[in-house]
Design a protein around this motif. Structure first.
Motif, mmCIF file in Angstrom:
data_model
loop_
_atom_site.group_PDB
_atom_site.id
_atom_site.type_symbol
_atom_site.label_atom_id
_atom_site.label_comp_id
_atom_site.label_asym_id
_atom_site.label_seq_id
_atom_site.Cartn_x
_atom_site.Cartn_y
_atom_site.Cartn_z
ATOM 1 N N ASP A 7 0.829 -1.207 0.000
ATOM 2 C CA ASP A 7 0.000 0.000 0.000
ATOM 3 C C ASP A 7 0.863 1.257 0.000
ATOM 4 O O ASP A 7 0.517 2.263 -0.631
ATOM 5 N N VAL A 8 1.979 1.210 0.721
ATOM 6 C CA VAL A 8 2.908 2.333 0.715
ATOM 7 C C VAL A 8 3.450 2.543 -0.690
ATOM 8 O O VAL A 8 3.489 3.673 -1.205
ATOM 9 N N ALA A 9 3.866 1.454 -1.333
ATOM 10 C CA ALA A 9 4.410 1.556 -2.687
ATOM 11 C C ALA A 9 3.371 2.112 -3.664
ATOM 12 O O ALA A 9 3.681 2.941 -4.522
ATOM 13 N N LEU A 10 2.133 1.669 -3.505
ATOM 14 C CA LEU A 10 1.062 2.155 -4.375
ATOM 15 C C LEU A 10 0.839 3.643 -4.176
ATOM 16 O O LEU A 10 0.671 4.406 -5.151
ATOM 17 N N ALA A 11 0.846 4.104 -2.928
ATOM 18 C CA ALA A 11 0.642 5.524 -2.643
ATOM 19 C C ALA A 11 1.769 6.375 -3.223
ATOM 20 O O ALA A 11 1.544 7.527 -3.608
ATOM 21 N N LEU A 12 2.959 5.808 -3.299
ATOM 22 C CA LEU A 12 4.105 6.544 -3.821
ATOM 23 C C LEU A 12 4.266 6.375 -5.327
ATOM 24 O O LEU A 12 5.127 7.025 -5.933
ATOM 25 N N GLY A 13 3.467 5.494 -5.920
ATOM 26 C CA GLY A 13 3.610 5.234 -7.346
ATOM 27 C C GLY A 13 4.903 4.521 -7.677
ATOM 28 O O GLY A 13 5.472 4.705 -8.755
ATOM 29 N N VAL A 14 5.360 3.673 -6.758
ATOM 30 C CA VAL A 14 6.630 2.964 -6.925
ATOM 31 C C VAL A 14 6.338 1.478 -7.061
ATOM 32 O O VAL A 14 5.690 0.882 -6.186
ATOM 33 N N PRO A 15 6.817 0.831 -8.118
ATOM 34 C CA PRO A 15 6.574 -0.607 -8.263
ATOM 35 C C PRO A 15 7.466 -1.422 -7.323
ATOM 36 O O PRO A 15 8.601 -1.038 -7.029
ATOM 37 N N LEU A 16 6.919 -2.522 -6.833
ATOM 38 C CA LEU A 16 7.725 -3.502 -6.104
ATOM 39 C C LEU A 16 8.131 -4.599 -7.070
ATOM 40 O O LEU A 16 7.393 -4.924 -8.005
ATOM 41 N N GLU A 17 9.297 -5.172 -6.836
ATOM 42 C CA GLU A 17 9.774 -6.220 -7.730
ATOM 43 C C GLU A 17 8.850 -7.425 -7.701
ATOM 44 O O GLU A 17 8.748 -8.169 -8.669
ATOM 45 N N ARG A 18 8.201 -7.658 -6.583
ATOM 46 C CA ARG A 18 7.239 -8.747 -6.451
ATOM 47 C C ARG A 18 6.157 -8.314 -5.464
ATOM 48 O O ARG A 18 6.326 -7.355 -4.734
ATOM 49 N N GLU A 19 5.041 -9.022 -5.520
ATOM 50 C CA GLU A 19 3.983 -8.731 -4.552
ATOM 51 C C GLU A 19 4.544 -8.949 -3.144
ATOM 52 O O GLU A 19 5.075 -10.017 -2.838
ATOM 53 N N ASP A 20 4.465 -7.932 -2.328
ATOM 54 C CA ASP A 20 5.110 -7.997 -1.017
ATOM 55 C C ASP A 20 4.080 -7.715 0.064
ATOM 56 O O ASP A 20 3.420 -6.687 0.048
ATOM 57 N N ASP A 21 3.929 -8.653 1.002
ATOM 58 C CA ASP A 21 2.940 -8.488 2.053
ATOM 59 C C ASP A 21 3.583 -8.134 3.389
ATOM 60 O O ASP A 21 3.025 -8.399 4.454
ATOM 61 N N ARG A 22 4.781 -7.519 3.348
ATOM 62 C CA ARG A 22 5.448 -7.131 4.586
ATOM 63 C C ARG A 22 4.660 -6.032 5.287
ATOM 64 O O ARG A 22 4.155 -5.114 4.667
ATOM 65 N N LEU A 23 4.586 -6.133 6.590
ATOM 66 C CA LEU A 23 3.861 -5.158 7.391
ATOM 67 C C LEU A 23 4.831 -4.113 7.916
ATOM 68 O O LEU A 23 5.849 -4.440 8.538
ATOM 69 N N VAL A 24 4.525 -2.849 7.668
ATOM 70 C CA VAL A 24 5.327 -1.734 8.167
ATOM 71 C C VAL A 24 4.690 -1.251 9.469
ATOM 72 O O VAL A 24 3.527 -0.841 9.488
#
Length: 460
Positions: A7-24
């Motif tokens: 969700d953080v990556a989506l808000a920043l418009g930054v792609p992740l190399e893979r689907e990542d479910d890490r909790l911040v």
């Protein structure tokens, strides 16, 4: 705080190399504060570059790194953005959208940290309240403070501080306050705010109001009233908001407060009349009380809750902290200074001293740009009016202060001191008299050292 990295990556418009479910679970810009679950934000500062600490942050448990360049050796996912500070604000805005707390945004030239602290303590009477730590109110401090909130609080109270053009346009959309409170305006950080005027920049907070937001603005500053009304007119078609005024001068304002005794204020708030006890003094205290009562009332607190809250509040350190030592009252207001806050504290110190001896240990007011000489000259004229027994000064602009003293008819002088030891040597000549000592100046003067030196003398 709990945000999924995707969700953080989506808000920043930054792609992740893979689907990542890490909790911040936290966001940190200091690698020394990183714990398991943190997102480490690499910020380039004057003394250090956060990118150099990305690997150590990962070893400390960071689940990802936010950076302005690729870091192939980080060991955790890296979100690469153009501007890490702006990205930090966008993450805070994402978190602000997830909270159910009522959000208050506070700005002003003088006293905003004090009002933020007092209002937060009053709101605690109704529910848990998050706020900035001290005055962490810029594009790094305010978002970082927001991200430290759990999100389960009843209220968030955050101050927004500005020193350059465009600062409020960056802060207000991050905070999106339900209640925007503008305490006052006066010369402060004028060196970086350009020609539009302090009131114009402060009023930009109103442009960031959440839908159905409320604006609370002090009626005692004509420039501020004009700019607030202009913002309301501009927003009427697309994002209307209600604007109410509070005041220490206008009894017709929606919320009015007046000092009626030592720390006692008579309040009228939307027709309700009651008295409160608060740790303030005189006129500046009336403005603070009106602001706090107005915000608390809008947020649903009763007069009884407000009275109980104000009676128990503790002021933050170095902000009108009154220390009694022997036959002295030492007023420590050393955190910072601008012409508005300086004039208020000088007047409050005179009121504290009454007809007794008043001594002042003051310091240069910085970041005033082209108006520095005139503002210090005006301070000299004010000092002549309150007639301290002695004036001590640290820093520049002493000639301007002395000119103002002469214009005001002051018979004495402002004595320059270079450090705490020199001030202590001067103080030994009047220590036996007792009275009130005010210490105040811009942060870089470190006048808290003068307070410590004086109190040490009294202990001997």
């Amino acid at each position: 705080m709990r945000l999924w990295l995707r969700d953080v990556a989506l808000a920043l418009g930054v792609p992740l190399e893979r689907e990542d479910d890490r909790l911040v679970t936290s966001v940190e810009s200091d690698s020394r504060s990183v714990t398991a679950g943190a997102l480490f934000v690499c910020i380039r500062g004057e003394r250090a570059d956060g990118h150099d600490f990305a690997a150590s942050a990962a070893r400390a448990g960071a689940v990802a790194v936010l950076a302005e360049r690729a870091l192939p050796d980080a060991g955790v996912p890296v979100l690469v953005v153009e501007d890490a500070v702006q990205a930090l604000g966008r993450i805070a805005a994402l978190w602000r959208g997830r909270t159910s707390a009522r959000v208050v945004g506070i700005t002003g030239t003088a006293g905003k940290t004090t009002v933020k602290e007092v209002l937060a303590q009053v709101l605690e009477k109704r529910g848990r309240t998050a706020r900035n730590a001290l005055n962490l109110n810029n594009q790094i401090g305010m978002p970082s403070s927001m991200l430290r909130a759990s999100g389960d609080e009843a209220f968030w109270v955050f101050e927004a501080g500005i020193s350059h053009e465009g600062d409020m346009d960056e802060l207000a959309p991050v905070l999106r306050p339900d209640v925007a409170l503008i305490l006052n305006v006066g010369p402060g950080h004028t060196e970086g705010l350009g020609d539009r005027g302090v009131a114009w920049h402060k009023a930009r907070l109103l442009r960031g109001l959440a839908p159905q937001g409320r604006a609370l603005v002090c009626a005692d500053y004509p420039d501020l009233v004009r700019e607030a009304l202009a913002c309301q007119r501009e927003a009427a078609a697309t994002a209307p908001f209600r604007l109410d005024f509070f005041s220490a001068q206008d009894e017709q304002a929606a919320c009015h407060a007046a000092c009626v005794g030592d720390g006692i204020y008579a309040v009228t708030a939307w027709g309700a009349r009651f008295e409160v006890e608060a740790p303030f003094c005189g006129a500046y205290g009336a403005e603070n009380v009106a602001a706090v009562v107005a915000a608390a009332t809008v947020l649903g607190l009763t007069p009884a809750e407000i009275q109980a809250g104000l009676k128990q509040v503790q002021l933050p350190r170095q902000r009108f902290a009154c220390i009694t030592a022997g036959n002295w009252q030492v007023i420590d207001d050393t955190y910072n200074a601008n012409p508005l806050s300086m004039s208020r504290m000088v007047a409050a110190a005179r009121e504290k001293a009454g007809h007794g001896p008043l001594y002042v240990m003051l310091g240069e007011m910085r970041e005033l740009g082209a108006c520095a000489a005139e503002e210090h000259r005006g301070l000299g004229r004010l000092l002549a009016q309150v007639a301290p027994e002695a004036i001590f000064w640290k820093g520049g602009c002493l000639d301007a202060v002395r000119q103002g003293l002469r214009e005001g008819g002051y018979a004495g002088d402002a004595h320059p001191v270079a450090d705490a030891g020199e001030f202590a040597a001067c103080a030994t000549t009047f220590l036996h008299r007792g009275g009130v000592l005010l210490c105040k100046g811009s942060r870089s003067n470190r006048l808290e050292d003068m307070v410590s030196a004086f109190l040490n003398l009294l202990e001997k």
